[in-house]
Every structure is written in C-alpha cells, then in structure tokens.
Design a protein around this motif. Structure first.
Motif, short mmCIF file in Angstrom:
data_model
loop_
_atom_site.label_atom_id
_atom_site.label_comp_id
_atom_site.label_asym_id
_atom_site.label_seq_id
_atom_site.Cartn_x
_atom_site.Cartn_y
_atom_site.Cartn_z
N LEU A 264 50.89 36.32 34.99
CA LEU A 264 51.85 37.04 34.16
C LEU A 264 52.75 37.92 35.01
O LEU A 264 53.96 38.00 34.78
N ALA A 265 52.18 38.60 36.02
CA ALA A 265 52.99 39.45 36.89
C ALA A 265 54.00 38.63 37.69
O ALA A 265 55.18 38.99 37.79
N VAL A 266 53.56 37.50 38.25
CA VAL A 266 54.46 36.65 39.04
C VAL A 266 55.55 36.05 38.14
O VAL A 266 56.73 35.97 38.52
N HIS A 267 55.16 35.63 36.94
CA HIS A 267 56.13 35.04 36.01
C HIS A 267 57.20 36.06 35.61
O HIS A 267 58.38 35.71 35.46
N SER A 268 56.79 37.32 35.46
CA SER A 268 57.72 38.35 35.01
C SER A 268 58.50 38.98 36.15
O SER A 268 59.33 39.85 35.91
N GLY A 269 58.22 38.59 37.40
CA GLY A 269 58.90 39.18 38.54
C GLY A 269 58.40 40.56 38.88
O GLY A 269 59.13 41.36 39.49
N MET A 270 57.17 40.89 38.50
CA MET A 270 56.60 42.21 38.74
C MET A 270 55.57 42.14 39.87
O MET A 270 55.12 41.06 40.25
N ASP A 271 55.21 43.32 40.39
CA ASP A 271 54.06 43.43 41.27
C ASP A 271 52.81 43.61 40.43
O ASP A 271 52.88 44.11 39.29
N TYR A 272 51.67 43.24 40.99
CA TYR A 272 50.42 43.47 40.29
C TYR A 272 49.47 44.26 41.19
O TYR A 272 49.52 44.18 42.41
N ALA A 273 48.62 45.04 40.56
CA ALA A 273 47.58 45.80 41.26
C ALA A 273 46.30 45.69 40.44
O ALA A 273 46.31 45.84 39.22
N ILE A 274 45.21 45.41 41.12
CA ILE A 274 43.93 45.19 40.46
C ILE A 274 42.97 46.30 40.87
O ILE A 274 42.76 46.55 42.06
N MET A 275 42.41 46.95 39.88
CA MET A 275 41.36 47.94 40.11
C MET A 275 40.20 47.63 39.16
O MET A 275 40.39 47.00 38.12
N THR A 276 39.00 48.06 39.53
CA THR A 276 37.83 47.79 38.72
C THR A 276 37.22 49.11 38.26
O THR A 276 37.24 50.11 38.98
N GLY A 277 36.71 49.11 37.04
CA GLY A 277 36.16 50.34 36.47
C GLY A 277 34.93 50.84 37.19
O GLY A 277 34.62 52.03 37.16
N GLY A 278 34.20 49.95 37.85
CA GLY A 278 33.00 50.37 38.56
C GLY A 278 33.27 51.24 39.76
O GLY A 278 32.35 51.89 40.28
N ASP A 279 34.52 51.28 40.26
CA ASP A 279 34.85 52.11 41.43
C ASP A 279 35.16 53.56 41.06
O ASP A 279 35.28 54.40 41.96
N LEU B 115 49.38 46.88 36.11
CA LEU B 115 48.11 47.49 36.52
C LEU B 115 46.99 46.85 35.73
O LEU B 115 46.84 47.08 34.53
N PHE B 116 46.19 46.02 36.40
CA PHE B 116 45.09 45.29 35.76
C PHE B 116 43.78 46.02 36.06
O PHE B 116 43.41 46.20 37.23
N VAL B 117 43.09 46.46 35.02
CA VAL B 117 41.82 47.19 35.14
C VAL B 117 40.71 46.24 34.69
O VAL B 117 40.55 45.99 33.50
N ASP B 118 39.96 45.72 35.64
CA ASP B 118 38.84 44.82 35.33
C ASP B 118 37.59 45.65 35.05
O ASP B 118 37.39 46.71 35.64
N GLU B 119 36.74 45.14 34.14
CA GLU B 119 35.53 45.87 33.73
C GLU B 119 35.90 47.29 33.32
O GLU B 119 35.28 48.28 33.75
N ALA B 120 36.91 47.40 32.45
CA ALA B 120 37.43 48.72 32.08
C ALA B 120 36.41 49.54 31.30
O ALA B 120 36.47 50.78 31.32
N ASP B 121 35.47 48.89 30.61
CA ASP B 121 34.49 49.64 29.83
C ASP B 121 33.54 50.45 30.70
O ASP B 121 32.77 51.27 30.19
N ALA B 122 33.57 50.26 32.03
CA ALA B 122 32.68 51.00 32.92
C ALA B 122 33.02 52.48 32.97
O ALA B 122 32.15 53.31 33.22
#
Length: 519
Positions: free
Chosen positions: A281-296, A324-331
């Motif tokens: 989705l980020a590449v298709h929209s011409g945006m940058d993406y950043a991935i962070m995880t809730g466990g950190d 900004l993609f937050v994986d395992e956000a429920d952590a």
C-alpha cells in the motif's frame, strides 16, 4: 460265389488289420523317437548348464584370486609407504635435533665471546658513557640558558608595547566566541539532522532514506518510485481484494491531493498478509513506510514516552508521506482500566493517543492485531477503516500454492544456476491436491511449505524434487498445523475453565452475602 465273396471279405479285413498294425507301429516308433530327442535335448541342456556353472565358478575363483592378489599388493604398498614415511619422519626429527643442538652451541659460543669482550673493554665502555653524559648535560644547560634569554627579551618587548597586548587580548576573545558558537551550531545542526534523517529506536524497518544509508551510500540518488499494483503478490479473497483495492486507490489520491489520511485496523490470524499489504500500500501510494512492533514499547519503561514522541516527530518531517505500520499493536494499546498495564506503559499509551488525536496529512496509521478486542476504547475511536484478513479459502490456497511453487521450485529449476531439478508429473493437478489438503493453513504456512520443497531438493543426492518428496513435506506441514490447533484449543479451554471458576466463585459469594443480608 458266396464262398469266394466270404473269402475275399476275410482277406480284406486281414489286410486292413495288417495296415492298422503297421500304422500303430510307425506311430509308436515316432513317439519313441520324440521321447528320445526330448531326453537328448534335456541332457544337452543339463550339460550346458553344468558347463556354464563350472565356467562361472572358475571365473568367480579367478576374480577372488585376483582380488586377493590386489589386496595383498595394496597392503604391501601401504606397508612400504608407511615404512618410507616413518623413515622420512625419523630422518627429519634427527635433522631437527642436530640443528637444534648446533644452534644451542652457536648461541652459547657467541654469548661467551660477547661476555669476554665486554669484560676486557669494561673500562673503555664506562669512559664512553661518562663522556656522553657530560656532553648531554652541557648541551641541556646551554639550551635552557638560550631559551630563557629569548623568552625573557620577548616578554619584556611584548609588555612594553601596549598595542600588541590589546591585539592579543582581542584575538583570544574572538577565538573563544568562535569556538563556543561553532559548538552550539554543531549541536543544533546535529539535532536537526537527527530529526530529519535519523531513524527512531522504535522503528524496526523503513523505506525512508536514513543517516545510516547516507553514510553507507553518500552518492546514492533516490529516484521517484513507479506506481505499482497494491495487490501484486498478495492473494486474498475476491471481496477482500475489492475492499483493499478501494483503500489503496483512495490512499494514493489522498497523497496526490495532500488530503487527510484515514487510519486502518487490520485484524485476523497470523500470516494472512497484513504486513505484506501494508508495504504494498505504501509503495502503491508513493509513500514511505515504517514498521514498529508493540512488543518493543513495554521494555523501554520511562523512555517510552520520549521514544513515542520521536517517532511522530520523525513521521511529520516526511515529504512523501509516511505509512506507520504498528504490528502486534495490542501489546501496548490495551485497555488502561486493566491492572496488567504498568504506569510507564499507560503514560506511553497516553502519548500515543495525544499524537493521534487528529487526522494528519503527514502520516497514515495502520494497526495490525490478532486480538483487537483488547484495544483501549480511545484507540477504537481513532480507527476509520476495519479490515478482517481471514484465513484463505480453497481458491485462495490454490493460488498461493501455485505462486510459491513457481517461486521456490519452478524458477530455480528452469534458471539453471542452482542445484535443483524437478521430476516429471502433473504440476497443476498436484497443486490442486495440496490446496485441498492444506485447509485451515495461512499464507505464511503455505510459503514455508514452498521453502521446504526447495530444501528437500537441495538435501537430496541428485537435487531432483519428486512427487513423493512433495507429499512427504505436505504431510509434515499438515501434522504440525493440527498440533498447533490442538495447543490453541487447549489454551482456549483453559481460559474458559478459568472464567467459569471465577463466575462460580462470584456466584457463591453473591449467594452468601444475599443470605447474610436476608438473615
């Protein structure tokens, strides 16, 4: 006439009997001859087999004798080689011992000669040392006298000239001001570069150009990314594909028109394509993406609030827009009313809620979770789109199996650069069978199945992947999946039992209080 007729009839019967007897004799003789020929052929065959057996035994005896002779010759050669090696080793050791003894004798002789020379020339050596020390002392004293005279004359001349004193003080003042200004300017520039290009500690992965990349590739030029299909390499159900494609089109148009981005929550079992779709989705929209995880977030403790503010400050400096993609956000986005959340994590959650209170045209928030029911209610208020990524159905599983079969098996086998070959069988039919057998498995599990096929081919002797090897890996994957499901059901049953125990305790407590109040 009757008698003649009767006599003729008797002669005719006799002749017939004689002829019949002759025919029987001929038939008997032919049968005997055939039996004789058969017996002779059997004897010839038995004789030939016996001769062949004798020839084979003779040949085997010759082979055994030849083998025994070869082994004896090899043994003798090995013994000869071992003897030669032992002799060579003994010779080398003897030479090394003699060389060592000669070296020791030479060193001892040199030491004795050097000691003798030093004893004989002791007086001359002491006299040379005394003369050198005296000369060095005289040189140092003269140097000190000369330096004192020069510095004294210069200091007197400097103090007597008021203009020189004024210029020196002004120069030192300007130098101090320059050093202080340069230090503060460097600190300000460093903070600016860190805010613009430095990757925050909570961000695990990003497509944005960072300081680390600038150091590694100082002349790297970032080209404008070409539009790509948001669902390229992503296999979803038709209804889900239609919905996420609408989201991708809306996000791209929002970015092009500098509008406000909509926040998305993607929930579902692990391995269903949530992270992959976020990147696409980020590449298709011409945006940058950043991935962070809730466990950190939780291990950071008191530093979590500062780290969270750095993430959003860094996101707001993106010119292309940041997903900004937050994986395992429920952590760390769980309900604040529960006692399981610490004060530091509650403060970090409050900071996150403060920075996401309003929609932004700088960043887009995408949350991924397997248990969205644990979210704090304020988090649900910040979500604009909720997308359920369910497990793939039969049609989606067949597409996934074909996709990873082509990626991990067919392409390496046809490329010719890798040690992988593929046996001949109906690939399409086999993929359909595998799709039926992998019911309940996620896309990540199917991709690991493709990697397992490739590993099976690499581990074989000839590098050929057969249909039996594919079936064996599929059987193992299905067994492991069923084992995981049993563990999950056991965990859910334990949770249900715990809740039932709690409810039973509360019910008994309520009944006890009710009886006490009524009495």
């Amino acid at each position: 006439e009757q008698w003649i007729t009767l006599h003729l009839q008797q002669d005719t019967g006799y002749i017939t009997a004689v002829e019949q007897l002759k025919g029987d004799q001929i038939r008997i003789q032919a049968e005997e001859r055939r039996k004789t020929l058969n017996e002779e052929s059997k004897q010839h065959q038995a004789r030939a087999q016996y001769q062949d057996k004798l020839a084979r035994q003779r040949y085997e005896d010759q082979l055994r004798q030849q083998q025994a002779m070869n082994e004896e010759s090899l043994r003798k050669q090995e013994e000869s080689v071992q003897k030669q090696e032992a002799m060579r080793k003994a010779t080398i050791e003897h030479e090394m011992e003699l060389r060592h003894k000669n070296e020791l004798l030479r060193i001892e002789a040199e030491s004795k000669a050097r000691a003798k020379v030093e004893r004989e020339n002791a007086d001359i050596i002491r006299e040379q040392i005394r003369l050198k020390a005296a000369e060095h002392r005289q040189t140092v004293l003269e140097s000190i006298k000369t330096a004192g005279a020069v510095f004294g004359e210069g200091f007197r001349a400097f103090v007597s000239d008021w203009d020189k004193v004024t210029a020196t003080v002004a120069g030192l003042t300007l130098l101090a001001v320059g050093v202080y200004s340069a230090r503060n300017a460097t600190a300000v520039a460093g903070r600016y570069i860190e805010a613009r290009l430095g990757k925050p500690s909570l961000v695990r992965e990003t497509s944005r150009f960072t300081v680390a990349e600038a150091v590694k590739h100082p002349v790297k030029v970032r080209l404008k990314s070409k539009p790509q299909d948001a669902l390229e390499g992503v296999v979803l159900s038709p209804s889900l594909e239609e919905r996420v494609r609408d989201i991708a089109i809306a996000t791209r148009n929002t970015r092009q028109n500098n509008g406000l981005y909509r926040n998305i929550l993607m929930y579902g079992p692990p391995g269903t394509g949530k992270t992959l779709f976020a990147k696409k989705l980020a590449v298709h929209s011409g945006m940058d993406y950043a991935i962070m995880t809730g466990g950190d977030v939780a291990p950071m403790g008191r530093d979590g609030v500062t780290a969270m503010h750095k993430v959003f400050d860094w996101a707001n400096t993106s010119r292309r827009g940041l997903l900004l993609f937050v994986d395992e956000a429920d952590a760390f986005l769980r309900k604040r009313a529960t006692e399981k959340i610490s004060e530091d994590l509650r403060a970090t959650l409050n900071a996150f809620l403060y920075r996401t209170g309003e929609q932004s045209n700088k960043f887009m928030l995408v949350l991924a979770s397997n248990q969205p029911e644990q979210f704090d209610w304020a988090i649900n208020d910040r979500i604009d789109e909720i997308v359920n990524f369910a497990l793939p159905g039969l049609e989606e599983r067949e597409r996934l199996v074909r996709l990873y079969f082509d990626k991990y098996v067919l392409e390496p086998a046809t490329g010719g650069r890798q040690r992988l070959k593929l046996a001949q069988f109906d690939y399409g039919k086999k993929c359909s069978e595998i799709a039926k057998r992998t019911e309940g498995m996620s896309g990540r599990e199917i991709s690991k199945l493709g990697v397992a096929w490739q590993a099976a081919a690499y581990s074989s002797e000839d590098g050929v992947l057969t249909e039996a090897m594919i079936d064996a890996r599929v059987d193992d994957a299905v067994k492991q999946h069923l084992q995981k499901m049993d563990w999950l059901r056991g965990e859910e049953a334990a949770k249900i039992s715990c809740w039932e125990s709690c409810l039973s305790y509360l019910h008994k407590t309520w009944l006890t209080r009710k009886v006490a109040l009524s009495s």
